[in-house]
Each structure stands twice: as structure tokens, then as C-alpha cells.
Design an enzyme around this catalytic site. Structure first.
Site, PDB file in Angstrom:
ATOM      1  N   CYS A 121       0.897  -0.751  -0.179  1.00 41.43           N
ATOM      2  CA  CYS A 121      -0.248  -0.197   0.287  1.00 41.43           C
ATOM      3  C   CYS A 121       0.963   1.133  -0.137  1.00 41.43           C
ATOM      4  O   CYS A 121       0.399   2.342  -0.838  1.00 41.43           O
ATOM      5  CB  CYS A 121      -1.222  -0.067   1.411  1.00 41.43           C
ATOM      6  SG  CYS A 121      -2.266   1.548   1.032  1.00 41.43           S
ATOM      7  N   CYS A 122       1.674   1.482   1.362  1.00 46.31           N
ATOM      8  CA  CYS A 122       2.751   3.198   0.977  1.00 46.31           C
ATOM      9  C   CYS A 122       3.577   3.006  -0.780  1.00 46.31           C
ATOM     10  O   CYS A 122       3.646   3.958  -0.993  1.00 46.31           O
ATOM     11  CB  CYS A 122       3.656   2.649   2.146  1.00 46.31           C
ATOM     12  SG  CYS A 122       3.495   2.982   3.917  1.00 46.31           S
ATOM     13  N   CYS A 204      -1.861   8.960   7.382  1.00 45.29           N
ATOM     14  CA  CYS A 204      -2.331   8.679   6.901  1.00 45.29           C
ATOM     15  C   CYS A 204      -3.539   8.794   7.554  1.00 45.29           C
ATOM     16  O   CYS A 204      -2.942   7.515   8.551  1.00 45.29           O
ATOM     17  CB  CYS A 204      -2.322   7.494   6.003  1.00 45.29           C
ATOM     18  SG  CYS A 204      -1.907   7.674   4.404  1.00 45.29           S
ATOM     19  N   CYS A 207      -3.692   4.720   9.999  1.00 44.71           N
ATOM     20  CA  CYS A 207      -1.806   4.076  10.235  1.00 44.71           C
ATOM     21  C   CYS A 207      -1.731   5.532  11.135  1.00 44.71           C
ATOM     22  O   CYS A 207      -0.642   5.251  11.226  1.00 44.71           O
ATOM     23  CB  CYS A 207      -1.438   4.180   8.825  1.00 44.71           C
ATOM     24  SG  CYS A 207      -1.904   2.561   7.831  1.00 44.71           S
ATOM     25  N   CYS A 232       8.591   2.587   5.245  1.00 47.61           N
ATOM     26  CA  CYS A 232       7.923   3.080   4.548  1.00 47.61           C
ATOM     27  C   CYS A 232       8.234   3.681   3.100  1.00 47.61           C
ATOM     28  O   CYS A 232       8.001   3.003   1.913  1.00 47.61           O
ATOM     29  CB  CYS A 232       7.669   4.794   5.277  1.00 47.61           C
ATOM     30  SG  CYS A 232       6.320   5.850   4.304  1.00 47.61           S
TER      31      CYS A 232
HETATM   32 FE1  SF4 Z   1      -1.264   2.953   3.108  1.00 53.38          FE
HETATM   33 FE2  SF4 Z   1      -1.385   3.653   5.701  1.00 53.38          FE
HETATM   34 FE3  SF4 Z   1       1.154   3.645   3.849  1.00 53.38          FE
HETATM   35 FE4  SF4 Z   1      -1.014   5.235   3.949  1.00 53.38          FE
HETATM   36  S1  SF4 Z   1       0.291   5.063   5.583  1.00 53.38           S
HETATM   37  S2  SF4 Z   1       0.330   4.106   1.656  1.00 53.38           S
HETATM   38  S3  SF4 Z   1      -3.190   3.874   3.642  1.00 53.38           S
HETATM   39  S4  SF4 Z   1      -0.197   1.515   4.269  1.00 53.38           S
END
Ligand code: SF4
Length: 251
Positions: A121-122, A204, A207, A232
Site C-alpha cells: 500500500c505504501c 494517512c 495508519c 515506509c
Molecule cells: Fe497505505 Fe497506511 Fe501506507 Fe497510507 S500509511 S500508504 S494507508 S499503508
């Protein structure tokens, strides 16, 4: 070219140590011929940098990564910042096909269910868009502070970013959080309403959580993961390894 940029980074690092915040940003702009990009997460450090850049009318592109999962308060601050300083923050969004495939595969909140899913996702929402935001840039301004972690205390104001082939500047490296807050208060800089509710590092929405008094700044990010798994991908160490989340409190 890399050798020249390395030497330039060394010179700027020494000059930054003797300059205040506005002068550091002027030094950086004056020293580089190419494009400079400042990536803002709209956190309090980045708000201070936006103010210092805009009030000096420096030729520095201000960009943000809109992951699609930010807090409503962050979008409100984005609009307020543009209004107050009279400019547009350049947004970078995830690629439509990639985000569709990600959500179809792991679900809308799949990141809670495994490190690989969170990293995926990141990557789609942050890392790939960051690459586009920095494409062609010679300089990158970031809001890192040295007291956010042991690792950051050893960083330099200005470093050659081997992985990205550009010079990365951290004009707030020797600021404490209180220093940044004082700068913002003294200069009427708009900040995220969530800071007053215990949110220190704001990323986000799903998170990020508020932290309790005494908890480290990083404790509110990806809190369900063990510390050594918090990666990240926005900041890469000189040896090419990813910096851990405790070094990424503002990412
Ligand atoms: Fe996805 Fe959470 Fe990363 Fe944002 S912080 S990109 S919602 S995993």
C-alpha cells in the site's frame, strides 16, 4: 556530476550550520542550477518550511503526496495554506490502475493484515508518486529533525542522496519540536488541527493515532507493527537500505 554534487553538499552543510532557517533555504536555492522540490506532508515542520519558502518567494516547487487516505483536517489545512500563501501545492496521486489492483487484491484496509500488504500500500500510494514528484530534480527539501531519533541525530543538514542522485536538505535538522512550534506561532503559520488532539506525526488516517504524554513521536504511526518492521520507503539510507519508521516520523 555525482562527484560535483557530493562536494556541493559538503559546502552547503557547513554553510547551513552558520545560517538561520530563511538563509538556509536561500543558500540552497542559490547554490543549485536545477529544480528544487520540497515535499510537504503538511505536518508542523513542513508548514514552517512552506512559510519560509513562500515569504521569500523562492523558486522551490512545493509538492505533496495525496494518498487518498489523509485526514479531513489535513485537506482543510492544505486549502488554508494555499489561501494564506497564495499558491498551489502540486499534488501527486497514486496511479489509477495500480490502486485499483491493490484494493481489488487486498481490500480497502488490507494493510492491517500483514507487513507485505502494508508495504504494498505504501509503495502504491507514496513511494511511486514520490519518484514522480522528484523526477528531474537536483535538490530535495525535507522537514526532518535531528531529535526525532538516534539515527537522525547523526544526519547532516545537507547530504548527497545516492539512491536518488540529488542533494537532500534538512533545514530544520537542529530544531526541536518546540522550536518549530514557536516559529509557527510567532509567524502565524497555519497548522493541522489534529496536533492539539495528541497527533504529533500525521500521515494517512488509518495508519496514524494520537500518542500519550511521554510516548515517542513515532508511536502513533503503524502502531500495530513492531518497531523494526516499520519501513515506509520514502527515505533511503546512503547504503541503499530503507530507514525505519522511527526515522520517518514526518513521512
Ligand atoms: Fe497505505 Fe497506511 Fe501506507 Fe497510507 S500509511 S500508504 S494507508 S499503508
Amino acid at each position: 556530476m555525482s562527484k560535483d554534487l557530493r562536494a556541493l553538499a559538503d559546502e552547503l552543510n557547513d554553510a547551513f550550520a552558520k545560517a538561520d532557517l530563511p538563509a538556509r533555504l536561500r543558500l540552497f536555492r542559490d547554490a543549485l542550477d536545477g529544480q528544487i522540490v520540497f515535499t510537504t506532508s503538511l505536518g508542523i515542520e513542513d508548514q514552517a518550511l512552506t512559510r519560509a519558502i513562500r515569504t521569500q518567494d523562492l523558486d522551490v516547487a512545493i509538492a505533496t503526496l495525496d494518498t487518498g487516505r489523509l485526514f479531513p483536517e489535513t485537506y482543510d489545512l492544505w486549502a488554508k495554506t494555499e489561501e494564506q500563501y497564495g499558491f498551489r501545492i502540486k499534488p501527486y496521486y497514486p496511479q489509477a490502475e495500480a490502486i485499483q489492483a491493490l484494493v481489488a487484491d487486498q481490500g480497502i484496509n488490507g494493510f492491517y493484515y500483514g507487513l507485505d500488504m502494508r508495504k504494498a500500500c505504501c509503495n502504491v500510494r507514496k513511494v511511486e508518486p514520490l519518484g514522480r514528484a522528484l523526477a528531474g530534480a537536483q535538490g530535495w527539501v525535507v522537514g526532518l529533525r535531528g531529535d526525532q531519533s538516534d539515527h537522525r541525530s547523526h544526519l547532516r543538514f545537507v547530504e548527497f542522496d545516492e539512491a536518488r542522485g540529488l542533494i537532500k536538505a534538512s533545514p530544520l535538522l537542529d530544531f526541536t519540536r518546540d522550536d518549530v512550534a514557536a516559529y509557527c506561532e510567532a509567524n502565524d503559520v497555519p497548522v493541522n488541527a489534529l496536533h492539539e488532539k495528541g497527533f504529533v506525526s500525521i500521515g494517512c488516517a488509518p495508519c496514524t493515532r494520537a500518542i500519550k504524554p511521554g510516548e515517542p513521536e513515532r508511536a502513533g504511526r503503524w502502531w500495530w507493527e513492531s518497531e523494526d518492521k516499520k519501513e515506509c520507503g520514502l527515505h533511503v539510507a546512503a547504503d541503499g537500505s530503507l530507514l525505519r519508521a522511527k526515522e520517518l516520523a514526518q513521512s
